[in-house]
Each structure stands twice: as structure tokens, then as C-alpha cells.
Design an enzyme around this catalytic site. Structure first.
Site, PDB file in Angstrom:
ATOM      1  N   ASP A 115      37.379  31.897  42.316  1.00 57.35           N
ATOM      2  CA  ASP A 115      36.222  32.786  42.194  1.00 57.35           C
ATOM      3  C   ASP A 115      35.532  32.868  43.550  1.00 57.35           C
ATOM      4  OD1 ASP A 115      36.612  33.278  39.495  1.00 57.35           O
ATOM      5  OD2 ASP A 115      35.447  31.528  38.876  1.00 57.35           O
ATOM      6  N   ASP A 131      37.734  39.376  37.020  1.00 59.37           N
ATOM      7  CA  ASP A 131      36.634  39.261  36.056  1.00 59.37           C
ATOM      8  C   ASP A 131      35.852  40.567  35.955  1.00 59.37           C
ATOM      9  OD1 ASP A 131      37.283  36.610  35.618  1.00 59.37           O
ATOM     10  OD2 ASP A 131      35.914  35.874  37.167  1.00 59.37           O
TER      11      ASP A 131
END
Length: 205
Positions: A115, A131
Site C-alpha cells: 500500500d 483498492d
């Protein structure tokens, strides 16, 4: 073909940015400004779900891999069999598929997801490109379903709550005489007693 091209572009972009972040930003501590005061790039390894859910569980990797694989299979079947008649719904499915595959690759290869986007103006979970497309696709599809339910539910019912039947020039007729847009497609009907036309003997040249 266009669906596959767009899905591939999303997937390549997701994997490239994860690679760039891994190479150029120190794990957990490094950062790079993307939009000052709005969002910055970091390098976080998330072995769980959103907000780090189940990140410490030993079975998390295989659990999320199984869920992602099932999700991907369902979307592929839906697209292959053309179950969605709406182009908008198909695009939602394509974006969700690309996002799911992007994160699934990370979990399969490394056991975690990279991430990188961290919001600076609020306390929010760090997320990645996959995402973003997953969330947008899911919310867009939910809105589409709600709008479709309300639109179809009111348009096809009369005052008594019963489904309306198409109405032609001579009154209600069976549904098979009309196409999906309500246009009369029945062949012209002639009375059984129709007489053939005859020449008028009194006609003047």
C-alpha cells in the site's frame, strides 16, 4: 476486447507503482510527497485486509487468497456469459476484476499487499491503486442497482400495484405483440369478412 485492454492497463499500472514504491521508498518509515497537504506516498506491507484487519493471523494469506480467487472466478463467469445487459455494470465488473487480481498477485507472491497512498488531511487507511478501483467499482455498482430497482419498480406497475400490460391502438393486447420498447410489432390484422376490391364500372376515363 476493450474490457480486457482496460483491465490490463489498470493491472500494469497497479503493479508498476507497487514496484516503484518498493524500490524507492524505505519500508514503513520513508515517504514522498505526491500532492502537498493532500496525499503522500509511503511503503507499507499489509498482510491483512482493510485497516490491517487480521494482519496478525497466520491463516490470513490463504483466507484472503481464497476469497479473492472466488471473487475473480465469479466476475469472469459473469462477463463471459454476458449476464449483465448494461454496459455500465460490465465496466464496474471489469474495474473490480482488475483490482482483485492486482492485490491477489501480491498475496500469492509475497504474502502481503503493498500500500502506498496515505491521506494527510485525515486519519485513513493506507491504500493502493487496486483498492481504488475495487472500491469505486463496488460503490458504483450498488448505486446502479438501487437506481435500477427504483426505476423499474415504478415504471412497470399501475395504481393498484399490478404490472402494466402494453396498450395498442385498440386497447390492451398480449405482451408478445410488442417489443421491449413498447412498439407494436404485430402484423396488420384484417377482418375475416373482408371483401376483395372490384373495379367501378361507372368510373370515367
Amino acid at each position: 476486447m476493450l474490457y480486457a485492454i482496460i483491465a490490463a492497463i489498470i493491472l500494469i499500472g497497479d503493479q508498476w507503482l507497487k514496484y516503484w514504491v518498493t524500490v524507492n521508498i524505505t519500508l514503513s518509515t520513508g515517504e514522498a510527497t505526491l500532492i502537498p497537504g493532500v496525499v503522500k506516498l509511503v511503503n507499507i506491507h499489509n498482510s491483512g485486509a482493510a485497516f490491517g484487519f487480521l494482519s496478525d493471523a497466520a491463516y490470513a494469506r490463504w483466507l484472503f487468497l481464497g476469497i479473492a480467487a472466488l471473487f475473480i472466478i465469479v466476475i469472469v463467469v459473469v462477463l463471459a456469459k454476458h449476464l449483465f445487459k448494461s454496459r455500465f455494470a460490465n465496466w464496474c465488473a471489469v474495474m473490480a476484476l482488475a483490482g482483485a487480481v492486482g492485490n491477489c498477485i501480491d498475496r500469492a507472491l509475497y504474502g502481503y499487499v503493498v500500500d502506498m497512498f496515505k491521506l494527510e488531511f485525515m486519519d485513513f487507511a493506507v491504500f493502493n491503486v487496486a483498492d481504488i478501483f475495487l472500491v469505486i467499482a463496488c460503490f458504483a455498482f450498488i448505486i446502479y442497482l438501487i437506481a435500477d430497482i427504483f426505476k423499474g419498480g415504478k415504471a412497470d406497475k399501475d395504481e393498484d400495484g399490478k404490472k402494466k400490460k402494453p396498450v395498442g391502438k385498440s386497447g390492451p393486447v398480449s405482451d408478445d405483440e410488442f417489443d421491449v420498447s413498447g412498439v407494436d410489432t404485430a402484423s396488420p390484422r384484417f377482418p375475416d369478412t373482408a371483401a376483395p376490391l372490384v373495379a367501378d364500372d361507372k368510373a370515367v376515363d
